[in-house]
Design a protein around this motif. Structure first.
Motif, PDB file in Angstrom:
ATOM      1  N   LYS A 197       0.842  -0.958  -0.021  1.00  0.00           N
ATOM      2  CA  LYS A 197       0.098  -0.181   0.074  1.00  0.00           C
ATOM      3  C   LYS A 197       0.799   1.394   0.118  1.00  0.00           C
ATOM      4  O   LYS A 197       1.863   1.323   0.261  1.00  0.00           O
ATOM      5  CB  LYS A 197      -0.979  -0.067   1.138  1.00  0.00           C
ATOM      6  CG  LYS A 197      -1.814  -1.055   1.508  1.00  0.00           C
ATOM      7  CD  LYS A 197      -2.360  -0.903   2.704  1.00  0.00           C
ATOM      8  CE  LYS A 197      -3.513  -2.061   3.026  1.00  0.00           C
ATOM      9  NZ  LYS A 197      -4.435  -1.579   4.289  1.00  0.00           N
ATOM     10  N   VAL A 198       0.231   2.106  -0.441  1.00  0.00           N
ATOM     11  CA  VAL A 198       0.829   3.652  -0.364  1.00  0.00           C
ATOM     12  C   VAL A 198       0.618   4.055   1.184  1.00  0.00           C
ATOM     13  O   VAL A 198      -0.274   3.914   1.733  1.00  0.00           O
ATOM     14  CB  VAL A 198       0.118   4.815  -1.148  1.00  0.00           C
ATOM     15  CG1 VAL A 198       0.743   6.092  -1.051  1.00  0.00           C
ATOM     16  CG2 VAL A 198       0.683   4.254  -2.547  1.00  0.00           C
ATOM     17  N   PHE A 200       6.735   9.257  -2.724  1.00  0.00           N
ATOM     18  CA  PHE A 200       5.882  10.218  -3.662  1.00  0.00           C
ATOM     19  C   PHE A 200       5.742  11.492  -2.907  1.00  0.00           C
ATOM     20  O   PHE A 200       5.515  11.322  -1.505  1.00  0.00           O
ATOM     21  CB  PHE A 200       4.455   9.544  -3.913  1.00  0.00           C
ATOM     22  CG  PHE A 200       4.598   8.358  -4.778  1.00  0.00           C
ATOM     23  CD1 PHE A 200       4.061   6.947  -4.249  1.00  0.00           C
ATOM     24  CD2 PHE A 200       4.708   8.364  -6.035  1.00  0.00           C
ATOM     25  CE1 PHE A 200       4.331   5.692  -5.033  1.00  0.00           C
ATOM     26  CE2 PHE A 200       4.854   7.237  -7.059  1.00  0.00           C
ATOM     27  CZ  PHE A 200       4.496   5.969  -6.368  1.00  0.00           C
ATOM     28  N   PHE A 226      -0.393  13.818  -6.805  1.00  0.00           N
ATOM     29  CA  PHE A 226       0.936  13.117  -6.555  1.00  0.00           C
ATOM     30  C   PHE A 226       1.822  13.246  -7.638  1.00  0.00           C
ATOM     31  O   PHE A 226       1.495  13.549  -8.865  1.00  0.00           O
ATOM     32  CB  PHE A 226       0.705  11.607  -6.454  1.00  0.00           C
ATOM     33  CG  PHE A 226       0.204  11.205  -5.020  1.00  0.00           C
ATOM     34  CD1 PHE A 226      -1.128  11.377  -4.588  1.00  0.00           C
ATOM     35  CD2 PHE A 226       0.913  10.495  -4.055  1.00  0.00           C
ATOM     36  CE1 PHE A 226      -1.496  11.036  -3.326  1.00  0.00           C
ATOM     37  CE2 PHE A 226       0.411  10.070  -2.764  1.00  0.00           C
ATOM     38  CZ  PHE A 226      -0.842  10.619  -2.476  1.00  0.00           C
ATOM     39  N   GLY A 227       3.235  13.356  -7.390  1.00  0.00           N
ATOM     40  CA  GLY A 227       4.331  13.155  -8.356  1.00  0.00           C
ATOM     41  C   GLY A 227       4.678  11.933  -8.875  1.00  0.00           C
ATOM     42  O   GLY A 227       3.925  11.002  -8.356  1.00  0.00           O
ATOM     43  N   PRO A 228       5.324  11.653  -9.789  1.00  0.00           N
ATOM     44  CA  PRO A 228       5.737  10.503 -10.284  1.00  0.00           C
ATOM     45  C   PRO A 228       6.493   9.469  -9.471  1.00  0.00           C
ATOM     46  O   PRO A 228       6.604   8.446  -9.765  1.00  0.00           O
ATOM     47  CB  PRO A 228       6.518  10.674 -11.684  1.00  0.00           C
ATOM     48  CG  PRO A 228       6.978  12.194 -11.103  1.00  0.00           C
ATOM     49  CD  PRO A 228       6.231  12.951 -10.499  1.00  0.00           C
ATOM     50  N   ILE A 287     -11.180   9.486  -1.722  1.00  0.00           N
ATOM     51  CA  ILE A 287     -10.742   9.526  -3.096  1.00  0.00           C
ATOM     52  C   ILE A 287     -10.294   8.202  -3.819  1.00  0.00           C
ATOM     53  O   ILE A 287      -9.746   7.240  -3.340  1.00  0.00           O
ATOM     54  CB  ILE A 287      -9.275  10.273  -3.301  1.00  0.00           C
ATOM     55  CG1 ILE A 287      -9.440  11.649  -2.630  1.00  0.00           C
ATOM     56  CG2 ILE A 287      -8.989  10.695  -4.404  1.00  0.00           C
ATOM     57  CD1 ILE A 287      -8.334  12.440  -2.141  1.00  0.00           C
ATOM     58  N   TYR A 299      -7.842   6.630  -6.691  1.00  0.00           N
ATOM     59  CA  TYR A 299      -6.708   6.914  -7.433  1.00  0.00           C
ATOM     60  C   TYR A 299      -6.316   5.914  -8.397  1.00  0.00           C
ATOM     61  O   TYR A 299      -6.528   4.724  -8.307  1.00  0.00           O
ATOM     62  CB  TYR A 299      -5.512   7.062  -6.663  1.00  0.00           C
ATOM     63  CG  TYR A 299      -5.457   8.494  -5.858  1.00  0.00           C
ATOM     64  CD1 TYR A 299      -5.716   8.605  -4.477  1.00  0.00           C
ATOM     65  CD2 TYR A 299      -4.531   9.426  -6.453  1.00  0.00           C
ATOM     66  CE1 TYR A 299      -5.638   9.850  -3.871  1.00  0.00           C
ATOM     67  CE2 TYR A 299      -4.593  10.831  -5.876  1.00  0.00           C
ATOM     68  CZ  TYR A 299      -5.310  10.788  -4.485  1.00  0.00           C
ATOM     69  OH  TYR A 299      -5.027  12.163  -3.818  1.00  0.00           O
ATOM     70  N   GLN A 330      -3.060   4.157 -10.478  1.00  0.00           N
ATOM     71  CA  GLN A 330      -1.800   3.881 -10.414  1.00  0.00           C
ATOM     72  C   GLN A 330      -1.127   3.185 -11.669  1.00  0.00           C
ATOM     73  O   GLN A 330      -1.337   1.745 -11.584  1.00  0.00           O
ATOM     74  CB  GLN A 330      -1.175   3.601  -9.304  1.00  0.00           C
ATOM     75  CG  GLN A 330       0.550   3.730  -9.193  1.00  0.00           C
ATOM     76  CD  GLN A 330       1.019   3.378  -7.958  1.00  0.00           C
ATOM     77  OE1 GLN A 330       0.513   2.433  -7.153  1.00  0.00           O
ATOM     78  NE2 GLN A 330       2.490   3.909  -7.536  1.00  0.00           N
ATOM     79  N   GLY A 350       2.908   7.633 -10.340  1.00  0.00           N
ATOM     80  CA  GLY A 350       2.491   8.080  -9.213  1.00  0.00           C
ATOM     81  C   GLY A 350       0.861   7.800  -9.180  1.00  0.00           C
ATOM     82  O   GLY A 350       0.517   7.748 -10.227  1.00  0.00           O
ATOM     83  N   PRO A 351       0.363   7.654  -8.284  1.00  0.00           N
ATOM     84  CA  PRO A 351      -1.042   7.685  -8.005  1.00  0.00           C
ATOM     85  C   PRO A 351      -1.665   9.112  -8.863  1.00  0.00           C
ATOM     86  O   PRO A 351      -1.259  10.184  -8.624  1.00  0.00           O
ATOM     87  CB  PRO A 351      -1.393   7.909  -6.553  1.00  0.00           C
ATOM     88  CG  PRO A 351      -0.415   7.222  -5.849  1.00  0.00           C
ATOM     89  CD  PRO A 351       0.715   7.734  -6.774  1.00  0.00           C
ATOM     90  N   PHE A 375      -5.201  11.063  -9.483  1.00  0.00           N
ATOM     91  CA  PHE A 375      -6.608  11.379  -8.939  1.00  0.00           C
ATOM     92  C   PHE A 375      -7.626  10.930 -10.132  1.00  0.00           C
ATOM     93  O   PHE A 375      -7.407  11.474 -11.387  1.00  0.00           O
ATOM     94  CB  PHE A 375      -6.548  13.052  -8.822  1.00  0.00           C
ATOM     95  CG  PHE A 375      -7.987  13.349  -8.249  1.00  0.00           C
ATOM     96  CD1 PHE A 375      -8.891  14.143  -9.487  1.00  0.00           C
ATOM     97  CD2 PHE A 375      -8.615  13.038  -7.102  1.00  0.00           C
ATOM     98  CE1 PHE A 375     -10.221  14.415  -9.043  1.00  0.00           C
ATOM     99  CE2 PHE A 375      -9.901  13.496  -7.018  1.00  0.00           C
ATOM    100  CZ  PHE A 375     -10.733  14.122  -7.858  1.00  0.00           C
ATOM    101  N   PHE A 398      -6.473   2.450  -6.193  1.00  0.00           N
ATOM    102  CA  PHE A 398      -6.627   2.549  -4.678  1.00  0.00           C
ATOM    103  C   PHE A 398      -7.726   3.637  -4.427  1.00  0.00           C
ATOM    104  O   PHE A 398      -7.948   4.534  -5.204  1.00  0.00           O
ATOM    105  CB  PHE A 398      -5.148   3.162  -4.320  1.00  0.00           C
ATOM    106  CG  PHE A 398      -4.160   2.213  -4.219  1.00  0.00           C
ATOM    107  CD1 PHE A 398      -3.189   2.621  -5.694  1.00  0.00           C
ATOM    108  CD2 PHE A 398      -3.680   1.296  -3.693  1.00  0.00           C
ATOM    109  CE1 PHE A 398      -2.281   1.685  -5.954  1.00  0.00           C
ATOM    110  CE2 PHE A 398      -2.614   0.495  -3.743  1.00  0.00           C
ATOM    111  CZ  PHE A 398      -1.815   0.723  -4.914  1.00  0.00           C
ATOM    112  N   PHE A 409      -4.697   4.758   2.539  1.00  0.00           N
ATOM    113  CA  PHE A 409      -4.747   4.099   1.338  1.00  0.00           C
ATOM    114  C   PHE A 409      -5.398   2.697   1.626  1.00  0.00           C
ATOM    115  O   PHE A 409      -4.661   1.911   2.531  1.00  0.00           O
ATOM    116  CB  PHE A 409      -3.493   4.000   0.682  1.00  0.00           C
ATOM    117  CG  PHE A 409      -3.510   5.412  -0.418  1.00  0.00           C
ATOM    118  CD1 PHE A 409      -2.787   6.543   0.077  1.00  0.00           C
ATOM    119  CD2 PHE A 409      -3.497   5.505  -1.774  1.00  0.00           C
ATOM    120  CE1 PHE A 409      -2.611   7.582  -0.480  1.00  0.00           C
ATOM    121  CE2 PHE A 409      -3.263   6.384  -2.276  1.00  0.00           C
ATOM    122  CZ  PHE A 409      -2.937   7.655  -1.711  1.00  0.00           C
ATOM    123  N   GLY A 410      -6.236   2.216   0.754  1.00  0.00           N
ATOM    124  CA  GLY A 410      -6.280   0.633   0.666  1.00  0.00           C
ATOM    125  C   GLY A 410      -5.495  -0.034  -0.023  1.00  0.00           C
ATOM    126  O   GLY A 410      -4.437   0.514  -0.517  1.00  0.00           O
TER     127      GLY A 410
END
Lengths: 114, 114
Positions: free
Chosen positions: A42-43, A91, A105-107, B34, B36, B38, B43-44, B46, B89, B104-105
């Motif tokens: 997970k993040v 991230f 989020f960034g890459p 939210i 996301y 990926q 990165g995630p 939106f 996610f 996050f899930g």
């Protein structure tokens, strides 16, 4: 469309070395975050930053970690003495007004500690 | 659905069909959610968000449904396309979560078959 950018995209370091991960958040954003994602997991939230100070940090964010906004555009995450288990994707994210607002989020920076 | 560790649930869907991705969130006090997307090595990104005063919100080809009674969130993607292949996610934000951290899930992998 404005984006969060991160450098470097990849970083390989030796255990015990210091690394600095850099982020340029979206320009009108005021809230800044670091998250990490260990491969296949997970993040996870690390830290949030607002008004030049840490708002919240997770238990992962121990004394080896620090964040800084050295100027009006950059937001950095420093790991003082890297451990093998710090290997992950890191991230950066930013948002306009905090609660109940989207974080962008960034890459990511892929950090590998050998 | 949810996952732990390295085993992501996978949803295989035929191109053009609708996809439904589910998420069980953990904190009954969470009031902002939210979704996301990926893609590999990125990165995630939106997709869509929803506040707890709503039970449905629609975007372009996506719909999010929120059932607070059972703490369940779903993402529906209409007419799934190859570019929708990614890991999805859900993330939740709780009031009083200082620093607005997102939890996050575990993620669901969507594979679109041509």
């Amino acid at each position: 469309e404005p984006e969060v950018t991160q450098t470097p995209s990849h970083q390989v370091t030796q255990m015990g070395q210091e690394v600095i991960l850099r982020c340029v958040p979206i320009s009108n954003h005021l809230y800044f975050y670091w998250y990490r994602q260990i491969l296949g997991q997970k993040v996870e939230f690390l830290v949030s930053f607002y008004n030049n100070e840490i708002s919240e940090k997770s238990e992962i964010f121990d004394d080896q970690f620090s964040v800084e906004r050295p100027d009006g555009s950059n937001f950095t995450l420093k790991i003082r003495s890297t451990k093998l288990e710090d290997s992950a994707m890191y991230f950066c994210a930013s948002g306009t007004s905090g609660y109940q607002e989207t974080q962008y989020f960034g890459p990511g920076t892929r950090l590998l500690v050998l | 659905g949810e996952s732990v560790g390295l085993h992501l649930p996978t949803l295989s869907v035929q191109e053009g069909d609708n996809s439904i991705i589910n998420c069980a969130y953990s904190n009954s006090a969470s009031d902002y959610f939210i979704w996301y997307k990926q893609e590999s090595g990125k990165g995630p990104q939106f997709i869509i968000d929803i506040r707890s005063n709503m039970d449905k919100r629609q975007g372009q080809r996506v719909t999010v449904l929120l059932n607070k009674t059972v703490k369940h969130l779903s993402l529906q993607i209409a007419a799934t396309q190859p570019g929708d292949s990614a890991v999805y996610f859900c993330a939740e934000n709780s009031p009083g979560a200082a620093g607005n951290k997102l939890t996050f899930g575990g993620g669901t992998r969507v594979l679109v078959k041509p």
